[in-house]
Write an enzyme that holds these catalytic residues in place. Structure first.
Site, mmCIF file in Angstrom:
data_model
loop_
_atom_site.group_PDB
_atom_site.id
_atom_site.type_symbol
_atom_site.label_atom_id
_atom_site.label_comp_id
_atom_site.label_asym_id
_atom_site.label_seq_id
_atom_site.Cartn_x
_atom_site.Cartn_y
_atom_site.Cartn_z
ATOM 1 N N ASN A 124 0.833 -1.199 0.000
ATOM 2 C CA ASN A 124 0.000 0.000 0.000
ATOM 3 C C ASN A 124 0.864 1.244 0.000
ATOM 4 O O ASN A 124 2.057 1.200 -0.296
ATOM 5 C CB ASN A 124 -0.921 -0.006 1.222
ATOM 6 C CG ASN A 124 -0.138 0.092 2.518
ATOM 7 O OD1 ASN A 124 0.916 -0.523 2.655
ATOM 8 N ND2 ASN A 124 -0.629 0.861 3.468
ATOM 9 N N CYS B 62 2.035 2.828 2.444
ATOM 10 C CA CYS B 62 3.041 2.877 3.512
ATOM 11 C C CYS B 62 3.793 1.562 3.671
ATOM 12 O O CYS B 62 4.503 1.381 4.658
ATOM 13 C CB CYS B 62 2.381 3.264 4.835
ATOM 14 S SG CYS B 62 1.283 4.669 4.711
ATOM 15 N N GLU C 215 3.018 -1.473 4.513
ATOM 16 C CA GLU C 215 2.777 -2.456 5.572
ATOM 17 C C GLU C 215 1.657 -3.443 5.240
ATOM 18 O O GLU C 215 1.482 -4.439 5.944
ATOM 19 C CB GLU C 215 2.468 -1.768 6.910
ATOM 20 C CG GLU C 215 1.038 -1.309 7.116
ATOM 21 C CD GLU C 215 0.745 0.046 6.506
ATOM 22 O OE1 GLU C 215 -0.272 0.655 6.861
ATOM 23 O OE2 GLU C 215 1.546 0.490 5.659
#
Length: 955
Positions: A583, A585, A587
Site C-alpha cells: 500500500n 506505507c 505495511e
C-alpha cells in the site's frame, strides 16, 4: 552588545536598514507591538535590522569588511523574520516584543550563526534576570483592561478567572509554575484585546516554557481547552458559554446529548446515534481524560478531527472518542455497553484507531478503512476506470497502492491500432495529477503509491519518476513509487548476473508467479528472447540496475524497496490470489486482481501503555488486543464502500491490520538502548505477544460470528501460523538466517485456529502512526527517537518536542539547566557531543542517525516472523555511501523482510533550532513549512517529512 527591539534608542545611520532596504524597513501596515509596559505601538521592522546589526558587530567586530558582510546577512535575516511573523497572522495581528525576539533567535540559529545566537540568548537571559530582580512579578499587573467580543462590544477583563484558569491548568504537574505562565501571559495583554487573543495569550505563555520543562506541554493543552470549551459549548447550546475543567465534570453530561442533536441537525452525524441511550453514554464520559493531552495532540485533533459547522467546532475531546466508539458499535448487540468499552480503550490512549476511522466513524459517510490496493489491467478502459477508482477511494481519506505491472511497456504493440505503446509512465502521470486533485475534503492531500516489478521494460524510466530534471511530462513529483522486487533479481545481483527486462503483454504469467515457479518461467522467457521469439526486451547487468535503484532511492527518496517473494510465500491467502503490491506505507500485503480491490482496516496498540519497568503487562495487552480486534472487525461491516470491488474483497476476506506505536517510549521505560541485543529481543517478545493475542482474538470472533468466507484452504486452516510460514520462505530460498525461538504456548492456539477458524484473513500490520501517535503523545510506530529536542512542523504549526524521559534522567543527575538546553539546540538534539552527559544516557537516548541501521533491520526481522502482513520500516543512515546502502538493503532481504519504507539520510536533515516561543499556537493555526528530514539528499525536496499529516503515511 545591545539586543533591544522596538525601543526608543536608535542606532548609527550606517547600521540602520530603514533607508537602504525598503523591503525590510517596515512590515505591512496594521501590525502592532505590545511593549513590556503593556503599551501598543506600530510594528517597525527597521528596528529588527538595528538589533541584528548590533548583535553581529558585537561578536564579529566592526571592520569595514565585516560591516559589509553584516549588512548583507542582516538584510536577508530581517526579511526572513518579518515573513515568519506575518505569514501566519491576519492583518492587524498584535505581536509581543518577546515574540519578535524569539523569531530573531530562531533566524540566527537556522542561518547557522551560532556564536551570534548564543550571545543573543545570553544577553536576553541577562536582561530578563535584571528585570525580574528590579520588579518581581508575583501577580499579574492589570490596569483597566477590556476585552473586545466578537460583536464589537467591550467587557472588563476578568483577571480572577484568568488567574484561576492558569492555576487549574498547572494542577498535578511537577515543576510547572502557574506564576511563570501568568507572568508571561501579561506580556500579551493590552486594552481592547480580542476574546480570541485573550484565549491565546496563556497558551502562548505556557508554550514558551516547554523546552525547559516538558510538562508545560500538558499545561498548554489544558489552556487550549478553555477556548475549545467556549467554542464547542456555545455551538452546541447556543449563546456565549464557557466553563472551567472542574465545571466540565457536571457539564459534559448535559452537553453530550446537545452535541449529538447538533451533529444530526447539521447532517454530519448518523441519525442512528440518537437511538443510543445517550444519558447512559454521557454518564460514562471521563472528563478528567481531557487532561491527558499534550499540546500537539490536542491541537492536531482540533485542526483535523473535531466536527465543525462553517469552521466552528462543536465537538469536545471525550465526545469525539464516544462518537467514534458509537460509530463502531452500531451493529453490536448491547451496543451501549460495547460503545463504552470502545470509548474506554480509545480515550485512555491504550489503543488508537487510524485516521479515516477517527474522521468518519459515526458520521453519515463512515468510510473507516485506511488502505486500498488495486491492480491496473492492461486495457485503456480499465486503466481509466482504475484512475477513477483512485479518486473515489481517496475522496474519503483512503490511501492507495496501485500495481501497474500488467500495463504493457514502451514500444509494445497495440493490436487495436497496430501502433506502439508509450508505456506505463504517461498513465502514472494521470494518476499523479488525480491524487492531487482529490484532496480528501481539504483534510489532507490524496496520496498514492505506484508499484512496478523489477523485470518490467519500463523499470528504468520508473526509477526516474521523482527527478526534477528531464521531460516533466514523464515525471510524477507527487506520487510515491516502489520497486516490487523478486528474489531471483536479488540472486542475480549477488552473483553479478544478467537481468532481462520484458513487456508484460509478452510474458503475462510472470505477474502472478513467485518463488520457484517464477524462476522457471522467467528463465524460459529469457531463452525465448535469446532465440528471437520475444520482440520487446532488454538485457542489463543486475548489479548496475540495483545500484541505480539505490542511487535514485538516495537522491529522490523513491522508489522504495519491497520484496515480492516473502510477501507471497508467507501470505495466508495464497490459495485465493496473489499479492501484487503493498500500500501507500508498505505495511499491507493483500491479494489484488481485476475483480478485487484489497482493503485494510488499521489501528495501533500503544505499547508504552502496556510496559512497566518490570516488563510487558501481558494481561492488559490481551484485554486491549481483544477489544481492538473487535473494533477493527466491526469496521468491515459498517464501512461505506465507494466502489463494489472493495466491498466484495473486504467482506470475503475481512482483513485487519493491528499494529503498534510507542515502541521507543517502551524501551525508555525498560532502560534498553535501541541499538542493543536486549532491544532486539524485546522487539521479538513484544511482537510475539501481540501476534498471539491478535490471532486468539480473531479466533474468538470466529467462534462468535463465523469464519471469514475464504478461510478454507488458507494457511490458517492448515495450522500454519505466521511463525510457521518462515519455513516456507526458507525452503524456497534454500536458507534463512533468522532466530525462530518463541516463548508462548503456540501449539494449543494452532489447534484452536485449525478447528474454530479465523474471523479475519489477516490480523497484523505495523503502520507509521505519525498523527495518531501525536494524539496519544508517544513516539511513532517502531521509529527510533528522531531528536531529543527539536521543532516539529505540521499542518497545525510548529511544536517544540522535548524528550521527557531524558529530561527526567538529566534532572536526577543535576544536569538539566539552560546550558544543557542550549547545547541540545546547538547539537541538533543529540547528546553525543555533550561531554558532561554520561555514556549510559548517550546510549539510551541515541537518536535515529546515531545508531547503525542494522539494529533497526534486525529488530524488524524479529518482528516480521510474527506478522502476517508487513511493517512500515524507515531506515536512517548517517554519512551514506553506495557500499552502506548496498549492505543495508541486502541485509533486509536476507533477513526475510517483506518491505522497507523511507530511506532517511543526514545529508538532507535540517533540524529547527528554536525556543518555539515565536509560533502562534492559534486553534486554527496555519501550516508552517519546515523540513525536518528529507528522504533523499538531492534538491528534489519532495520526499515525505518525518511528520507530514498531508500524507496518508501519517495516520
Amino acid at each position: 552588545m545591545s539586543s533591544s527591539l522596538h525601543t526608543e534608542s536608535t542606532a548609527p545611520a550606517a547600521l540602520s536598514l530603514s533607508s537602504t532596504s525598503p523591503a525590510t524597513a517596515r512590515a505591512e501596515p496594521g501590525y502592532q507591538i505590545i511593549r513590556r509596559n503593556g503599551g501598543v505601538t506600530p510594528f517597525d521592522a527597521s528596528k529588527i535590522g538595528i538589533a541584528l546589526t548590533k548583535a553581529f558587530l558585537g561578536v564579529e567586530g566592526s571592520t569595514a569588511a565585516a560591516s559589509r558582510r553584516v549588512h548583507e546577512v542582516v538584510e536577508s535575516l530581517t526579511q526572513e523574520i518579518v515573513l515568519g511573523l506575518t505569514r501566519r497572522a491576519e492583518a492587524g495581528r498584535t505581536f509581543h516584543i518577546e515574540e519578535v525576539q524569539d523569531q530573531v533567535e530562531l533566524a540566527l540559529m537556522r542561518g547557522g550563526h551560532h556564536k551570534v545566537a548564543r550571545a543573543y540568548v545570553l544577553y536576553r537571559e541577562q536582561r530578563a534576570a535584571e528585570r525580574a530582580k528590579a520588579a518581581p512579578a508575583t501577580a499579574i499587573i492589570a490596569p483597566e483592561f477590556h476585552v473586545t467580543l466578537v460583536n464589537g462590544s467591550r467587557i472588563a477583563l476578568d483577571i480572577d478567572r484568568l488567574r484561576n484558569l492558569i492555576s487549574e491548568a498547572c494542577e498535578g504537574l511537577a515543576d510547572v509554575s502557574a506564576e511563570a505562565i501568568l507572568t508571561e501571559t501579561q506580556r500579551n495583554l493590552y486594552d481592547g484585546i480580542t476574546e480570541a487573543e485573550l484565549a491565546l495569550a496563556p497558551v502562548l505563555a505556557a508554550r514558551t516554557l516547554v523546552e525547559r520543562e516538558p510538562d508545560y506541554a500538558f499545561a498548554s493543552a489544558r489552556l487550549l481547552l478553555d477556548g475549545l470549551r467556549r467554542e464547542a459549548l456555545s455551538a452546541a447550546h447556543g449563546g456565549r458559554q464557557q466553563a472551567t475543567q472542574a465545571e466540565m465534570k457536571d457539564r459534559y453530561a448535559a452537553y453530550f446529548p446537545a452535541y449529538v442533536a447538533k451533529g444530526i441537525e447539521a447532517e454530519l452525524l448518523d441519525p442512528e446515534l440518537a437511538r443510543f441511550d445517550l444519558k447512559r453514554l454521557a454518564a460514562a464520559l471521563k472528563p478528567d481524560r481531557d487532561l491527558n493531552f499534550q499540546y500537539l495532540g490536542l491541537q492536531t485533533l482540533y485542526d483535523r478531527y473535531f466536527l465543525h459547522i462553517a469552521g466552528t467546532r462543536f465537538e469536545l475531546p471525550q465526545a469525539f472518542f464516544m462518537r467514534v466508539a458509537m460509530g463502531l458499535a452500531l451493529r453490536e448487540i448491547g451496543r451501549e455497553a460495547r460503545a463504552i468499552e470502545f470509548y474506554d480503550l480509545l480515550s485512555s490512549f491504550d489503543f488508537m484507531a487510524s485516521t479515516p476511522t477517527l474522521f468518519n466513524a459515526g458520521t453519515t459517510r463512515p468510510q473507516l478503512s485506511s488502505c486500498f490496493l488495486t491492480t491496473i489491467p492492461d486495457d485503456l478502459e480499465a486503466i481509466f476506470k482504475s484512475v477513477k477508482d483512485n479518486a473515489l477511494l481517496a475522496k474519503y481519506s483512503g490511501g492507495l497502492g496501485n500495481d501497474w505491472t500488467p500495463v504493457r511497456g514502451l514500444g509494445a504493440r497495440i493490436k487495436g491500432t497496430n501502433g506502439e505503446s508509450q508505456g506505463v509512465v504517461p498513465f502514472l502521470k494521470v494518476a499523479n495529477d488525480t491524487a492531487i486533485a482529490v484532496n480528501q475534503g481539504g483534510k489532507r492531500k490524496g496520496a498514492v503509491c505506484a508499484y512496478l516489478e523489477t523485470w518490467h521494460i519500463d523499470i528504468e524510466e520508473f526509477l526516474d519518476l521523482r527527478k526534477n530534471t528531464g521531460d516533466d511530462r514523464r515525471r510524477t513529483h507527487d506520487m510515491n513509487t516502489a520497486n516490487w522486487v523478486p528474489d531471483l533479481f536479488m540472486e542475480r545481483v549477488s552473483e553479478d548476473g544478467a537481468w532481462t527486462l520484458f513487456s508484460p503483454d509478452e510474458v503475462p504469467d510472470l505477474h502472478d508467479l513467485y518463488g520457484l515457479a517464477f524462476k522457471a518461467a522467467y528463465e524460459t522467457y529469457e531463452a525465448k528472447a535469446a532465440q528471437g521469439k520475444i520482440k520487446v526486451f532488454k538485457q542489463v547487468r543486475a548489479v548496475d540496475l540495483w545500484r541505480r535503484m539505490l542511487t535514485m532511492l538516495f537522491e529522490t527518496g523513491h522508489p522504495w524497496i519491497t520484496f515480492k517473494d516473502p510477501c507471497n510465500i508467507r501470505s495466508p491467502q495464497g490459495h485465493v490470489g496473489v499479492v501484487h503490491s503493498s500500500n501507500l506505507c508498505t505495511e499491507i500485503t493483500l491479494n489484488t486482481s481485476r475483480d478485487e480491490v484489497a482493503v485494510c482496516n488499521l489501528g495501533s496498540v500503544n505499547l508504552a501503555r502496556h510496559v512497566t519497568p518490570q516488563g510487558l503487562d501481558h494481561d492488559k495487552l490481551a484485554r486491549t488486543v481483544r477489544t481492538a480486534l473487535r473494533m477493527l472487525d466491526n469496521v468491515i461491516d459498517i464501512n461505506f464502500y465507494t466502489i463494489p470491488e472493495a466491498r466484495l474483497s473486504n467482506l470475503r476476506h475481512r482483513p485487519v491490520g493491528l499494529g503498534l506505536m510507542g515502541y521507543q517510549d517502551a524501551l525508555h521505560t525498560l532502560r534498553l538502548p535501541i541499538a542493543s541485543e536486549d532491544a532486539v529481543t524485546f522487539a521479538d517478545e513484544s511482537m510475539e505477544a501481540i501476534s498471539f493475542h491478535a490471532i486468539a482474538a480473531s479466533c474468538e470472533l470466529a467462534a462468535e460470528r463465523g469464519r471469514c468466507p475464504s478461510f478454507e484452504g488458507s494457511l490458517w486452516s492448515k495450522g500454519i501460523l505466521p511463525i510457521d510460514s518462515l519455513e516456507r520462505l526458507s525452503e524456497a530460498r534454500g536458507r534463512l538466517d533468522l532466530d525462530r525461538s518463541s516463548v508462548l504456548d503456540w501449539s494449543a492456539l494452532r489447534e484452536r485456529v485449525m478447528h474454530v477458524g479465523m474471523r479475519n484473513s489477516n490480523v497484523m500490520a505495523i503502520a507509521p502512526t505519525a498523527t495518531i501517535s501525536n494524539i496519544c503523545g508517544v513516539s511513532q510506530s517502531i521509529e527510533p527517537i528522531f531528536r531529543n529536542l527539536y521543532v516539529k512542523a505540521n499542518m497545525s504549526g510548529d511544536f517544540t518536542v522535548v524528550n521527557p524521559a531524558l529530561v527526567h534522567d538529566l534532572k536526577a543527575r543535576d544536569l538539566w539547566d539552560e546550558v544543557m538546553i542550549s547545547d541540545l539546540k546547538y547539537f541538533d538534539g543529540s547528546l553525543a557531543s555533550i561531554d558532561r552527559v554520561p555514556d549510559d544516557l548517550k546510549m539510551l537516548y541515541a537518536t535515529a542517525f546515531e545508531i547503525e541501521p542494522s539494529w533497526l533491520i534486525e529488530a524488524a526481522a524479529r518482528r516480521q516472523k510474527w506478522i502476517d502482513q508487513a511493517q512500515s520500516l524507515n531506515l536512517y543512515i548517517a554519512n551514506p555511501n553506495g557500499r552502506k546502502l548496498d549492505s543495508m538493503y541486502r541485509l533486509a532481504w536476507e533477513r526475510g523482510l517483506k518491505t522497507t519504507y523511507y530511506l532517511r539520510a543526514t545529508a538532507a536533515t535540517h533540524v529547527e533550532k528554536s525556543t518555539l516561543k515565536g509560533t502562534d499556537g492559534k486553534l486554527n493555526a496555519v501550516q508552517v513549512t519546515a523540513t525536518s528530514v528529507s528522504s533523499g539528499t538531492g534538491a528534489e525536496g519532495k520526499a515525505c517529512l518525518i511528520d507530514d499529516p498531508t500524507c496518508e503515511a501519517c495516520q
